[in-house]
Design a protein around this motif. Structure first.
Motif, PDB file in Angstrom:
ATOM      1  N   LEU A 172      -3.501   3.636  -0.561  1.00 21.30           N
ATOM      2  CA  LEU A 172      -4.218   3.373   0.773  1.00 21.30           C
ATOM      3  C   LEU A 172      -5.245   2.086  -0.156  1.00 21.30           C
ATOM      4  N   ALA A 212       4.559  -1.835  -2.632  1.00 18.97           N
ATOM      5  CA  ALA A 212       4.877  -1.850  -1.394  1.00 18.97           C
ATOM      6  C   ALA A 212       5.541  -2.467  -0.420  1.00 18.97           C
ATOM      7  N   ILE A 269      -4.591   7.803   9.426  1.00 21.47           N
ATOM      8  CA  ILE A 269      -3.316   7.706   8.349  1.00 21.47           C
ATOM      9  C   ILE A 269      -2.549   8.981   8.352  1.00 21.47           C
ATOM     10  N   TYR A 310       1.852   9.274   2.439  1.00 21.90           N
ATOM     11  CA  TYR A 310       1.562   7.882   1.810  1.00 21.90           C
ATOM     12  C   TYR A 310       1.409   7.979   0.649  1.00 21.90           C
ATOM     13  N   ASP A 311       1.393   7.063   0.140  1.00 21.06           N
ATOM     14  CA  ASP A 311       1.278   6.673  -1.589  1.00 21.06           C
ATOM     15  C   ASP A 311      -0.145   6.218  -1.522  1.00 21.06           C
ATOM     16  N   SER A 318       7.120   2.094  -2.451  1.00 21.66           N
ATOM     17  CA  SER A 318       6.002   3.217  -1.907  1.00 21.66           C
ATOM     18  C   SER A 318       5.139   3.048  -0.666  1.00 21.66           C
ATOM     19  N   ILE A 319       4.725   4.239   0.135  1.00 21.78           N
ATOM     20  CA  ILE A 319       4.099   4.261   1.333  1.00 21.78           C
ATOM     21  C   ILE A 319       2.887   3.653   1.218  1.00 21.78           C
ATOM     22  N   ALA A 320       2.053   2.461   1.769  1.00 21.90           N
ATOM     23  CA  ALA A 320       1.457   1.578   1.231  1.00 21.90           C
ATOM     24  C   ALA A 320       0.605   1.240   2.389  1.00 21.90           C
ATOM     25  N   TYR A 321      -0.577   1.474   2.920  1.00 23.15           N
ATOM     26  CA  TYR A 321      -1.814   1.732   3.870  1.00 23.15           C
ATOM     27  C   TYR A 321      -2.656   0.995   3.566  1.00 23.15           C
ATOM     28  N   ASP A 358       0.669  10.854   7.732  1.00 22.11           N
ATOM     29  CA  ASP A 358       1.330  11.314   5.926  1.00 22.11           C
ATOM     30  C   ASP A 358       3.006  11.715   6.217  1.00 22.11           C
ATOM     31  N   ARG A 391       9.856   5.750  -4.532  1.00 26.89           N
ATOM     32  CA  ARG A 391       8.796   6.547  -3.968  1.00 26.89           C
ATOM     33  C   ARG A 391      10.181   8.298  -3.834  1.00 26.89           C
ATOM     34  N   LEU A 441       0.436   0.148   7.972  1.00 25.48           N
ATOM     35  CA  LEU A 441       1.260  -0.357   7.121  1.00 25.48           C
ATOM     36  C   LEU A 441       1.489  -1.469   6.435  1.00 25.48           C
TER      37      LEU A 441
END
Length: 288
Positions: free
Chosen positions: A136, A230, A129, A133-134, A235-238, A131, A7, A187
């Motif tokens: 969506l 994720a 969303i 993030y990687d 990773s930062i995933a939503y 910030d 990440r 998240l």
């Protein structure tokens, strides 16, 4: 153990990876649509959606099975040829993003349907969303444990699964309310069955550099790999809830998903009304 896809570091530049969601690329710098040469009807359907909703897309032909077989022999990839074809296709997209410094992109399979008001839904999601993030996840086949209202709805559906008229009426109203719930982002825990997802520049670059290496030591498909990075926090995933994009197929007995106002249905390009379907493929028996 597969190599990690690291990440972003806290001091790494993190530009906001979207713009106005009402524009022709749904708030991202680029929209890529992956299509199969063996499924021309899905491609034509998507192009009709693009005209109706003013979506500007770059169309990417999916790697053929013949080419995937060649890649498997040349590089000793562990996945099967169908999965290698998908992985190679998305790897080519990540490479294109890296070469051209694309800040953000929405990647969609051509075999989808979408909500008529997808731009309003995207504006709501992208405005909320956090910030940085990687990724969506915009279109998913299955519910997630962390998705708002999902666990409560599953419990309610099980409890009211009877022939009692009062229970049936409660189910009707509850399902209508659930289907029309406000768009939210949350998240992501382990997204599964991804038909549309957005990716930022940094994540695309990391995947560009490391995905093909992982394919030599990991037999899993792209769906699992994106969910895995994720889930383990690499990773930062939503995810969006509800999903404004849903997989669609004309195959007999297919388990298509709910959409409240289907773009294909309003153009008479599909006969079934997805407003009557379950929101997730694994909810079909509970939703009935």
């Amino acid at each position: 153990m597969p190599p990690q896809i690291y990440r972003s570091q806290p001091n790494e530049p993190q530009p906001r990876i979207y713009s106005d969601a009402m524009n022709s690329t749904l708030g991202f710098q680029r929209v890529y649509v992956v299509y199969s040469a063996s499924d021309p009807s899905s491609l034509e359907n998507f192009k009709s959606i693009a005209v109706l909703l003013d979506i500007d897309a770059r169309y990417i032909e999916q790697t053929s099975i013949e080419r995937a077989n060649t890649l498997q022999r040349q590089h000793a990839y562990l996945a099967n040829p169908v999965e290698i074809a998908e992985l190679d296709t998305h790897a080519r997209i990540y490479a294109h993003m890296a070469r051209h410094d694309i800040q953000s992109a929405l990647i969609i399979q051509s075999s989808v349907d979408m909500e008529l008001d997808i731009k309003l839904r995207m504006a709501s999601a992208l405005g909320d969303i956090p910030d940085p993030y990687d990724m969506l996840f915009v279109g998913r086949h299955y519910a997630e444990p962390t998705e708002p209202q999902v666990q409560e709805m599953m419990t309610f559906l099980r409890q009211t699964n009877s022939s009692d008229p009062s229970a049936q009426m409660q189910r009707v109203w509850a399902k209508r309310e659930f289907a029309s719930r406000k768009t939210r982002v949350y998240l992501s825990s382990f997204p599964s069955g991804i038909s549309a997802y957005a990716i930022g520049r940094q994540m695309a670059r990391r995947l560009h550099h490391r995905l093909r290496v992982r394919m030599t030591v990991d037999k899993h498909d792209l769906d699992f790999i994106l969910a895995d990075v994720a889930m383990v926090g690499l990773s930062i995933a939503y995810s969006m809830s509800p999903s404004p994009i849903a997989a669609y197929t004309t195959r007999h007995g297919s388990d298509n998903q709910l959409l409240t106002h289907s773009a294909l249905h309003v153009m008479s390009l599909r006969q079934d009304d997805p407003a009557m379907l379950s929101p997730y493929k694994d909810w079909a028996s509970m939703w009935a």
